[in-house]
Motif scaffolding. Structure first.
Motif, PDB file in Angstrom:
ATOM      1  N   ALA A 236      -1.302  -8.898   6.691  1.00  0.00           N
ATOM      2  CA  ALA A 236      -1.933  -7.583   6.329  1.00  0.00           C
ATOM      3  C   ALA A 236      -2.373  -7.476   5.157  1.00  0.00           C
ATOM      4  N   MET A 237      -1.946  -8.061   4.172  1.00  0.00           N
ATOM      5  CA  MET A 237      -2.778  -8.203   2.805  1.00  0.00           C
ATOM      6  C   MET A 237      -4.080  -8.663   2.531  1.00  0.00           C
ATOM      7  N   ASP A 238      -4.175  -9.842   3.449  1.00  0.00           N
ATOM      8  CA  ASP A 238      -5.489 -10.697   3.465  1.00  0.00           C
ATOM      9  C   ASP A 238      -6.454  -9.584   4.374  1.00  0.00           C
ATOM     10  N   ARG A 239      -6.019  -9.102   5.451  1.00  0.00           N
ATOM     11  CA  ARG A 239      -6.910  -8.175   6.105  1.00  0.00           C
ATOM     12  C   ARG A 239      -7.692  -7.066   5.328  1.00  0.00           C
ATOM     13  N   LEU A 240      -6.640  -6.519   4.493  1.00  0.00           N
ATOM     14  CA  LEU A 240      -6.862  -5.305   3.543  1.00  0.00           C
ATOM     15  C   LEU A 240      -7.938  -5.764   2.467  1.00  0.00           C
ATOM     16  N   ILE A 241      -7.580  -6.969   1.954  1.00  0.00           N
ATOM     17  CA  ILE A 241      -8.747  -7.540   0.839  1.00  0.00           C
ATOM     18  C   ILE A 241      -9.758  -7.710   1.571  1.00  0.00           C
ATOM     19  N   GLN A 242      -9.675  -8.458   2.629  1.00  0.00           N
ATOM     20  CA  GLN A 242     -11.131  -8.742   3.234  1.00  0.00           C
ATOM     21  C   GLN A 242     -11.950  -7.319   3.493  1.00  0.00           C
ATOM     22  N   TYR A 243     -11.466  -6.327   3.971  1.00  0.00           N
ATOM     23  CA  TYR A 243     -12.527  -5.090   4.320  1.00  0.00           C
ATOM     24  C   TYR A 243     -12.442  -4.431   3.070  1.00  0.00           C
TER      25      TYR A 243
END
Length: 316
Positions: A236-243
């Motif tokens: 979830a954190m990786d996804r947030l950071i990506q966007y």
């Protein structure tokens, strides 16, 4: 001396701020949104009066009053167009306060105000061009260009949370799909984790941290779990950071700020958020051979609303 008012969904915070951007005295009252605009105006006036009395500041010494609010504001008039959760649509809040104190009164969006605060006394002090991004319940923005707050031609600028960065599994409150707010806010982080749990994602101890009550999951719960190595939380954190990185790169390409400041509740994750975000932005930069603005954390925290609001009068 200036007065800054931070009008939030939970509390109204009012403070006297000196020329250095230091709060010399402040007070707080619960926001009585259910009682309507007149109750809020009354509380703001009484809080300002109390501060003037407690600090021995006379009306003549009061330079201006500024108010930061969580919504859309018509900057030229101080009129609130839309204020989420506070039922204050189409309200001339600035004029009501000005009519009582007979001092210049300014109103602006709370994220814009926080960005100005960082410019006055925080992480972008001395920086002419900067972008402030607040990651909280939503995603807000404040843009400073040539030492002045930028609101755009019609006063609706800096709505960074509504940059479209991809397709998402739910629509934004604005009615569109793909807004940065639906990927990079605390709300977005929580909704994604809940979705994955409901889909049967098993490799996670997030539910254990909240006693099995899925509705008790908060942004901090997920960040703490990610620090401890939880697979779903890290996803979830990786996804947030990506966007978030996609949104920041877009802003870097358009505005070329000297600094991008990350504030709001999620910024309390500190380097755990900042370092991978910097790496992701670096990967996505358009031109690797040129210099881009640095990404830093906000410094002022809960004081930003009062400090920035107090200096709104300096940006007209």
């Amino acid at each position: 001396m200036r007065i800054g008012v931070d009008l939030g969904g939970t509390n109204i915070k009012v403070g006297a701020v000196n020329d250095k951007g230091e709060i010399v005295f402040q007070n707080t009252r619960p926001t009585k949104a259910e009682k309507g605009v007149e109750a809020i105006v009354k509380d703001i006036i009484e809080q300002i009066e109390e501060i003037l009395q407690r600090t021995n500041i006379s009306r003549e010494q009061l330079q201006s009053i500024g108010i930061g609010v969580p919504g859309l504001v018509e900057k030229s008039t101080g009129k609130i167009i839309h204020l989420t959760n506070l039922f204050l649509d189409n309200v001339d809040l600035g004029q009501k306060i000005q009519a009582y104190f007979h001092k210049p009164t300014f109103v602006d969006n709370d994220a814009t105000v926080a960005g100005l605060a960082e410019k006055i006394a925080g992480s972008t002090q001395g920086v002419k061009n900067s972008i402030f991004i607040t990651l909280g319940t939503g995603v807000g923005g404040g843009i400073i260009i040539n030492d002045k707050v930028y609101n755009g031609g019609h006063g609706w600028g800096s709505e960074i949370g509504h940059i479209v960065v991809g397709e998402n599994f739910y629509d934004c409150n604005c009615g569109r799909n793909g807004c940065l707010e639906t990927f990079a806010s605390a709300t977005a982080l929580i909704r994604y984790v809940k979705k994955r749990i409901e889909e049967g994602k098993k490799e996670s101890f997030i539910l254990e941290k909240v006693g099995g009550k899925i509705d008790q999951i908060e942004g901090k719960t997920i960040i703490d779990a990610a620090r401890e190595g939880d697979i779903l939380a890290k996803e979830a954190m990786d996804r947030l950071i990506q966007y978030l990185a996609i949104g920041i790169v877009n802003l870097l390409n358009v505005l070329d700020p000297e600094k991008v400041v990350i504030g709001g509740g999620l910024s309390k994750a500190g380097d755990f958020l900042l370092n991978p975000l910097k790496e992701e932005v670096q990967k996505r930069l358009s031109f690797k051979e040129v210099t881009y603005g640095d990404i830093v954390l906000a410094r002022l925290g809960n004081d930003a609303g009062i400090i920035g609001a107090a200096f709104l009068g300096e940006n007209v």
